[in-house]
Motif scaffolding. Structure first.
Motif, PDB file in Angstrom:
ATOM      1  N   THR A  13      -1.777   3.336   8.505  1.00  3.13           N
ATOM      2  CA  THR A  13      -1.516   1.995   7.996  1.00  3.13           C
ATOM      3  C   THR A  13      -2.637   1.079   8.467  1.00  3.13           C
ATOM      4  O   THR A  13      -2.806   0.877   9.677  1.00  3.13           O
ATOM      5  CB  THR A  13      -0.173   1.446   8.504  1.00  3.13           C
ATOM      6  OG1 THR A  13       0.889   2.337   8.124  1.00  3.13           O
ATOM      7  CG2 THR A  13       0.098   0.068   7.918  1.00  3.13           C
ATOM      8  N   CYS A  44       4.526   5.806   6.407  1.00  2.00           N
ATOM      9  CA  CYS A  44       5.226   5.341   7.602  1.00  2.00           C
ATOM     10  C   CYS A  44       5.742   6.484   8.473  1.00  2.00           C
ATOM     11  O   CYS A  44       6.895   6.485   8.911  1.00  2.00           O
ATOM     12  CB  CYS A  44       6.368   4.403   7.240  1.00  2.00           C
ATOM     13  SG  CYS A  44       5.818   2.797   6.631  1.00  2.00           S
ATOM     14  N   ALA A  50       4.649   3.655  12.294  1.00  2.00           N
ATOM     15  CA  ALA A  50       5.957   3.089  11.951  1.00  2.00           C
ATOM     16  C   ALA A  50       6.723   2.610  13.177  1.00  2.00           C
ATOM     17  O   ALA A  50       7.543   1.687  13.079  1.00  2.00           O
ATOM     18  CB  ALA A  50       6.783   4.123  11.193  1.00  2.00           C
ATOM     19  N   MET A  53       6.493  -1.077  13.749  1.00  2.00           N
ATOM     20  CA  MET A  53       6.818  -1.965  12.642  1.00  2.00           C
ATOM     21  C   MET A  53       8.262  -2.433  12.719  1.00  2.00           C
ATOM     22  O   MET A  53       9.144  -1.691  13.164  1.00  2.00           O
ATOM     23  CB  MET A  53       6.638  -1.234  11.299  1.00  2.00           C
ATOM     24  CG  MET A  53       5.219  -0.891  10.941  1.00  2.00           C
ATOM     25  SD  MET A  53       5.188  -0.075   9.320  1.00  2.00           S
ATOM     26  CE  MET A  53       3.457   0.394   9.254  1.00  2.00           C
ATOM     27  N   GLU A  55      11.761  -3.277  10.718  1.00  2.00           N
ATOM     28  CA  GLU A  55      12.359  -2.575   9.579  1.00  2.00           C
ATOM     29  C   GLU A  55      11.905  -3.191   8.256  1.00  2.00           C
ATOM     30  O   GLU A  55      11.693  -2.475   7.273  1.00  2.00           O
ATOM     31  CB  GLU A  55      13.877  -2.593   9.700  1.00  2.00           C
ATOM     32  CG  GLU A  55      14.422  -1.687  10.804  1.00  2.00           C
ATOM     33  CD  GLU A  55      15.940  -1.700  10.869  1.00  2.00           C
ATOM     34  OE1 GLU A  55      16.576  -1.773   9.796  1.00  2.00           O
ATOM     35  OE2 GLU A  55      16.481  -1.653  11.986  1.00  2.00           O
ATOM     36  N   GLU A  57       8.979  -4.705   7.633  1.00  2.00           N
ATOM     37  CA  GLU A  57       7.609  -4.242   7.395  1.00  2.00           C
ATOM     38  C   GLU A  57       7.588  -2.789   6.960  1.00  2.00           C
ATOM     39  O   GLU A  57       6.845  -2.401   6.046  1.00  2.00           O
ATOM     40  CB  GLU A  57       6.799  -4.341   8.689  1.00  2.00           C
ATOM     41  CG  GLU A  57       6.158  -5.651   8.973  1.00  2.00           C
ATOM     42  CD  GLU A  57       5.321  -5.552  10.229  1.00  2.00           C
ATOM     43  OE1 GLU A  57       4.189  -6.038  10.199  1.00  2.00           O
ATOM     44  OE2 GLU A  57       5.787  -4.982  11.235  1.00  2.00           O
ATOM     45  N   HIS A  58       8.364  -1.996   7.647  1.00  2.00           N
ATOM     46  CA  HIS A  58       8.459  -0.565   7.364  1.00  2.00           C
ATOM     47  C   HIS A  58       8.759  -0.348   5.879  1.00  2.00           C
ATOM     48  O   HIS A  58       8.068   0.418   5.190  1.00  2.00           O
ATOM     49  CB  HIS A  58       9.576   0.001   8.244  1.00  2.00           C
ATOM     50  CG  HIS A  58       9.659   1.484   8.302  1.00  2.00           C
ATOM     51  ND1 HIS A  58       9.924   2.155   9.465  1.00  2.00           N
ATOM     52  CD2 HIS A  58       9.545   2.444   7.360  1.00  2.00           C
ATOM     53  CE1 HIS A  58       9.961   3.452   9.237  1.00  2.00           C
ATOM     54  NE2 HIS A  58       9.741   3.654   7.961  1.00  2.00           N
ATOM     55  N   THR A  79      11.592   7.897   7.313  1.00  2.00           N
ATOM     56  CA  THR A  79      12.750   7.023   7.501  1.00  2.00           C
ATOM     57  C   THR A  79      13.608   7.434   8.701  1.00  2.00           C
ATOM     58  O   THR A  79      14.730   6.963   8.847  1.00  2.00           O
ATOM     59  CB  THR A  79      13.639   7.004   6.238  1.00  2.00           C
ATOM     60  OG1 THR A  79      14.042   8.346   5.926  1.00  2.00           O
ATOM     61  CG2 THR A  79      12.881   6.413   5.055  1.00  2.00           C
ATOM     62  N   SER A  81      14.966   7.763  12.589  1.00  2.00           N
ATOM     63  CA  SER A  81      15.191   6.801  13.674  1.00  2.00           C
ATOM     64  C   SER A  81      16.061   7.455  14.730  1.00  2.00           C
ATOM     65  O   SER A  81      16.745   8.448  14.461  1.00  2.00           O
ATOM     66  CB  SER A  81      15.894   5.547  13.137  1.00  2.00           C
ATOM     67  OG  SER A  81      16.257   4.668  14.187  1.00  2.00           O
ATOM     68  N   LEU A  90      17.295   2.917   6.096  1.00  2.00           N
ATOM     69  CA  LEU A  90      15.913   3.082   5.618  1.00  2.00           C
ATOM     70  C   LEU A  90      15.848   4.124   4.507  1.00  2.00           C
ATOM     71  O   LEU A  90      15.089   3.967   3.540  1.00  2.00           O
ATOM     72  CB  LEU A  90      15.000   3.479   6.773  1.00  2.00           C
ATOM     73  CG  LEU A  90      14.754   2.438   7.861  1.00  2.00           C
ATOM     74  CD1 LEU A  90      13.990   3.054   9.027  1.00  2.00           C
ATOM     75  CD2 LEU A  90      13.978   1.234   7.303  1.00  2.00           C
TER      76      LEU A  90
END
Length: 294
Positions: A13, A44, A50, A53, A55, A57-58, A79, A81, A90
């Protein structure tokens, strides 16, 4: 339910000097990757920073990449977590945005049991219809998906289709592949082990190297698929010194330095990640020159 075969890039990114996402540069990187023959874009992930970031922005980055790619190649959204509810949210948003699949890292820090991993992944995969690739990277998360656990999830959850494996443990990977069928998707999470994992049935790699050498990384896989085992092996050997340089410090520190050396101007990293040292930059410059991309 195969998502892709070959080399998918774990895309960086790019950031502006103030730390905000540089979307103009991100669009350029997407176009360069597609032109370079990359088989899929992973948005991401670890390499995409990621973890630093929000959430919002992600999801903004994932949506931007999906729109920029516009169905030309698959987009797989990172996605995962350590919070199951967050991973579900996500993943749902990524499905709504048009992602082709999701990459779900093991829940970090919590150190879930194997039973906990099963319940976590059943909950996330059950909340969406997208294909799910699990991400086994114990060096970062502190937890390992054991082969029996991975096989169970693959056999009992319809949209869990495979794993990105960055354990570096060939014996464990071989055991896993003996427990699943030929439709299971194994992707190497280590660029220095693409050919070894292809030899036990992998479908390709989710790659850091592809950020700087998309065509060459794709060709390592394609040569293997075409039956040119010697060519694939030689391409892996040729890339090995550059791969080692790209991991001279914690990813994505070196790959961002490498892209900046190439004039891509992807910017710096967000703390707690720091700039590459001068010695790492010198090593990268040397190896990239030898490899022929600088």
């Amino acid at each position: 339910m195969a998502l892709f075969r070959g080399a998918g890039v774990a895309l960086v990114t790019p950031f502006h000097a103030d730390g905000s996402v540089n979307y103009d540069k991100l669009a350029e990187l997407v176009e360069e990757q597609i032109a370079g023959g990359t088989d899929a874009i992973i948005a991401c992930g670890t390499t995409g920073e990621a973890a630093t970031m929000s959430e919002e922005e992600h999801m903004d980055v994932i949506r931007f990449i999906i729109k920029a790619v516009n169905h030309r190649i698959p987009v797989i959204a990172g996605t995962g977590s350590n919070c199951t509810a967050t991973a579900i949210d996500l993943s749902k948003q990524s499905e709504e945005a048009g992602a082709d699949g999701v990459l779900l890292v093991t829940p970090y820090y919590n150190k879930a049991t194997q039973g906990g991993l099963i319940q976590h992944y059943e909950a996330v995969a059950g909340a969406i219809s997208l294909p799910c690739i699990l991400y086994n990277v114990p060096s970062r998360t502190g937890v390992t998906i054991q082969p029996e656990t991975m096989a169970y999830l693959y056999q009992h959850v319809e949209n869990i289709i495979g794993v990105k494996d960055a354990t570096g443990n060939i014996s464990m990977i071989t055991k896993l592949m003996s427990l699943v069928d030929e439709d299971f998707l194994l992707f190497s999470g280590d660029d220095d082990q693409i050919v070894p994992l292809l030899s036990v049935g992998a479908s390709g790699v989710i790659s850091v190297l592809s950020n700087v050498a998309p065509r060459e990384t794709h060709e390592i896989c394609q040569k293997w698929f075409d039956g040119d085992i010697k060519g694939a092996r030689e391409a892996q050997f040729k890339a090995y010194p550059l791969i080692k340089a790209l991991f001279a410090e914690v990813n994505p520190i070196p790959v961002k330095a490498a892209l900046n050396l190439m004039g891509k101007n992807v910017g710096s990293l967000r703390l707690p990640m720091t700039e590459a040292t001068d010695s790492t930059k010198a090593l990268l410059k040397d190896e990239m020159t030898k490899y022929g991309i600088l």
